[in-house]
Design a protein around this motif. Structure first.
Motif, PDB file in Angstrom:
ATOM      1  N   ASP A  46       0.855  -1.188   0.000  1.00  0.00           N
ATOM      2  CA  ASP A  46       0.000   0.000   0.000  1.00  0.00           C
ATOM      3  C   ASP A  46       0.888   1.234   0.000  1.00  0.00           C
ATOM      4  O   ASP A  46       0.953   1.981   0.968  1.00  0.00           O
ATOM      5  N   GLY A  49      -0.437   4.599   0.705  1.00  0.00           N
ATOM      6  CA  GLY A  49      -0.845   4.838   2.094  1.00  0.00           C
ATOM      7  C   GLY A  49      -2.330   5.134   2.217  1.00  0.00           C
ATOM      8  O   GLY A  49      -2.744   5.927   3.067  1.00  0.00           O
ATOM      9  N   GLY A  52      -4.608   0.623   3.972  1.00  0.00           N
ATOM     10  CA  GLY A  52      -4.474  -0.139   5.216  1.00  0.00           C
ATOM     11  C   GLY A  52      -4.651  -1.613   4.935  1.00  0.00           C
ATOM     12  O   GLY A  52      -4.458  -2.079   3.805  1.00  0.00           O
ATOM     13  N   LYS A  53      -5.085  -2.344   5.945  1.00  0.00           N
ATOM     14  CA  LYS A  53      -5.217  -3.792   5.806  1.00  0.00           C
ATOM     15  C   LYS A  53      -6.349  -4.139   4.822  1.00  0.00           C
ATOM     16  O   LYS A  53      -7.464  -3.606   4.951  1.00  0.00           O
ATOM     17  N   GLN A  61       0.612  -9.976   7.733  1.00  0.00           N
ATOM     18  CA  GLN A  61       1.273  -8.691   7.483  1.00  0.00           C
ATOM     19  C   GLN A  61       2.767  -8.962   7.327  1.00  0.00           C
ATOM     20  O   GLN A  61       3.356  -9.711   8.120  1.00  0.00           O
ATOM     21  N   ARG A  79       6.016  -0.998   9.380  1.00  0.00           N
ATOM     22  CA  ARG A  79       5.278   0.272   9.265  1.00  0.00           C
ATOM     23  C   ARG A  79       4.966   0.627   7.815  1.00  0.00           C
ATOM     24  O   ARG A  79       4.494   1.713   7.520  1.00  0.00           O
ATOM     25  N   ASN A  81       3.016  -1.046   5.666  1.00  0.00           N
ATOM     26  CA  ASN A  81       1.713  -1.472   5.168  1.00  0.00           C
ATOM     27  C   ASN A  81       1.830  -2.426   3.975  1.00  0.00           C
ATOM     28  O   ASN A  81       1.368  -2.135   2.868  1.00  0.00           O
ATOM     29  N   TRP A  83       1.221  -6.461   2.805  1.00  0.00           N
ATOM     30  CA  TRP A  83       0.445  -7.635   3.211  1.00  0.00           C
ATOM     31  C   TRP A  83       0.597  -8.730   2.174  1.00  0.00           C
ATOM     32  O   TRP A  83       0.668  -8.452   0.981  1.00  0.00           O
ATOM     33  N   ASP A 268      -2.242  -1.607  -5.624  1.00  0.00           N
ATOM     34  CA  ASP A 268      -2.665  -0.365  -4.953  1.00  0.00           C
ATOM     35  C   ASP A 268      -3.290   0.607  -5.954  1.00  0.00           C
ATOM     36  O   ASP A 268      -4.349   1.184  -5.716  1.00  0.00           O
TER      37      ASP A 268
END
Ligand SMILES: Cc1cc2nc3c(=O)[nH]c(=O)nc-3n(C[C@H](O)[C@H](O)[C@H](O)COP(=O)(O)OP(=O)(O)OC[C@H]3O[C@@H](n4cnc5c(N)ncnc54)[C@H](O)[C@@H]3O)c2cc1C
Length: 349
Positions: A46, A49, A52-53, A61, A79, A81, A83, A268
């Protein structure tokens, strides 16, 4: 307002769901079944930003990225992000949400060059989320447009012992080609599963045999005895197919060429462009879609293009220097450190 969405990948499902949740009448055409024939490392970065999850399909994660250039680095990604997802489950969830919002999903219904004109006529707006072989570009005879620069990939799904990976991913840059190979584990047990692939990012791939390179990598990583469950791959667009608005059609995700020009990750931007395209229709401002999208992604794309260019010009030593500087500046915040390091290294060059 009647909207047709072509393609039930992350971009199309997000566009369809957003439009339907806000009252538009949406039909989504998917040539296979939702979640079938996915071609992806399934790492969700991500980098904008925004997300998120992910809402579903999360495997874990990613806490650490193991990065090898000449030397070996461990990057704390807790930090950042990042996954690992199971895209089949993720897309199923997204399609359920879309259906609940009123989207009519037509699976095993490919849109062809022949029937696209009818769809364009019968719907007020079309969102083309059909991936790298964007059907609306094909129908205009512009098939090569979002492929003018692309990465070529080969990926195996391997079964074997990936227990040493725990919550990490691995990426390796090598000197003899512009690109990298990856080990993205999905199940990190003794009988685990991982997506292991290689991507070539410039024309050198014409001279390189992907299968041979993969065999070499499997030996190098001691994975040669693991079982190959699947062999896939294909192209990733590295150049945008602008303009994204053509008559009554909006291009999103890979159809618009919206993957990273540096590493090829596109999930993303697929989600973001899908959402933004739908919102621009809702606001009666489809002409604003491209401008709004560019505003959000311009710094990310500019940095990635610049790094790619310097990597191409100065080789992996440049990449190693930048990474070292990023780690130096950003012990606790790698993202900020990377930006600072790049500003410094780019200035020096
Ligand atoms: C080997 C590989 C590994 C990758 N790994 C990663 C990764 O780890 N992380 C990451 O962020 N990105 C990765 N990517 C890129 C990522 O997969 C794409 O950017 C992302 O899938 C784009 O989403 P999309 O919805 O735009 O297109 P797609 O996911 O390609 O979805 C397009 C959908 O449209 C359907 N479709 C196509 N043509 C038609 C038609 N004519 N009619 C109806 N339906 C049609 C397809 O069946 C498909 O369901 C990888 C790509 C490859 C090739």
């Amino acid at each position: 307002m009647k909207v047709a969405v072509i393609g039930g990948g992350p971009a199309g499902l997000t566009a369809a769901r957003t439009a339907a949740e806000n009252g538009l009448e949406v039909t989504l055409f998917e040539r296979y079944r939702i979640g079938e024939r996915i071609n992806c490392g399934e790492g969700f970065f991500d980098l904008l930003g925004i997300w998120g999850k992910p809402e579903a399909g999360v495997l874990f994660q990613v806490k650490e990225i193991l990065f090898k250039i000449n030397n070996f680095y461990r990057i704390d990604s807790s930090r950042l992000n990042v996954w690992m997802v199971d895209r089949f489950n993720w897309q199923h969830y997204l399609s359920e949400m879309a259906r609940e919002s009123g989207v009519k999903i037509l699976e095993e219904t490919p849109v062809s060059v022949k029937n696209i004109a009818l769809i364009r006529r019968d719907f007020d707006w079309v969102i083309d989320a059909s991936g790298i072989s964007a059907i609306t570009l094909k129908s205009r005879g512009n098939d090569g447009e979002n492929r003018s620069r692309c990465a070529l990939t080969l990926q195996y799904k391997l079964e074997g012992d990936f227990s040493c990976f725990k919550e990490s991913l691995k990426a390796v840059l090598e000197p003899h080609y512009q690109g990298y190979y990856w080990i993205f584990p999905k199940v990190t047990t003794v009988r685990g599963i991982a997506n292991v692939g290689i991507g070539f990012f410039n024309s050198s791939f014409g001279k390189i045999n992907l299968k041979k390179e993969m065999s070499r990598i499997l030996y190098q990583e001691n994975l040669q005895d693991y079982t190959i469950l699947e062999c896939k791959g294909g192209r990733i667009p590295l150049q945008q197919a602008s303009p994204f608005l053509r008559d009554n059609t909006l291009l999103v995700g890979d159809a618009a060429g919206l993957a990273s020009p540096l590493h090829g990750g596109g999930l993303d931007m697929a989600l973001f462009s899908g959402k933004l395209a739908a919102l621009s229709l809702l606001r009666g401002a489809p002409h604003m879609y491209e401008q709004l999208l560019r505003q959000k992604i311009k710094h990310k794309i500019a940095y990635e293009e610049k790094i790619y260019e310097l990597w191409e010009r100065y080789g992996i030593d440049f990449m190693e220097k930048s990474l070292k500087a990023a780690l130096f500046f950003g012990q606790r915040n790698f993202r900020r450190g990377l930006l600072k390091a790049l500003r410094t290294t780019i200035k020096v060059k």
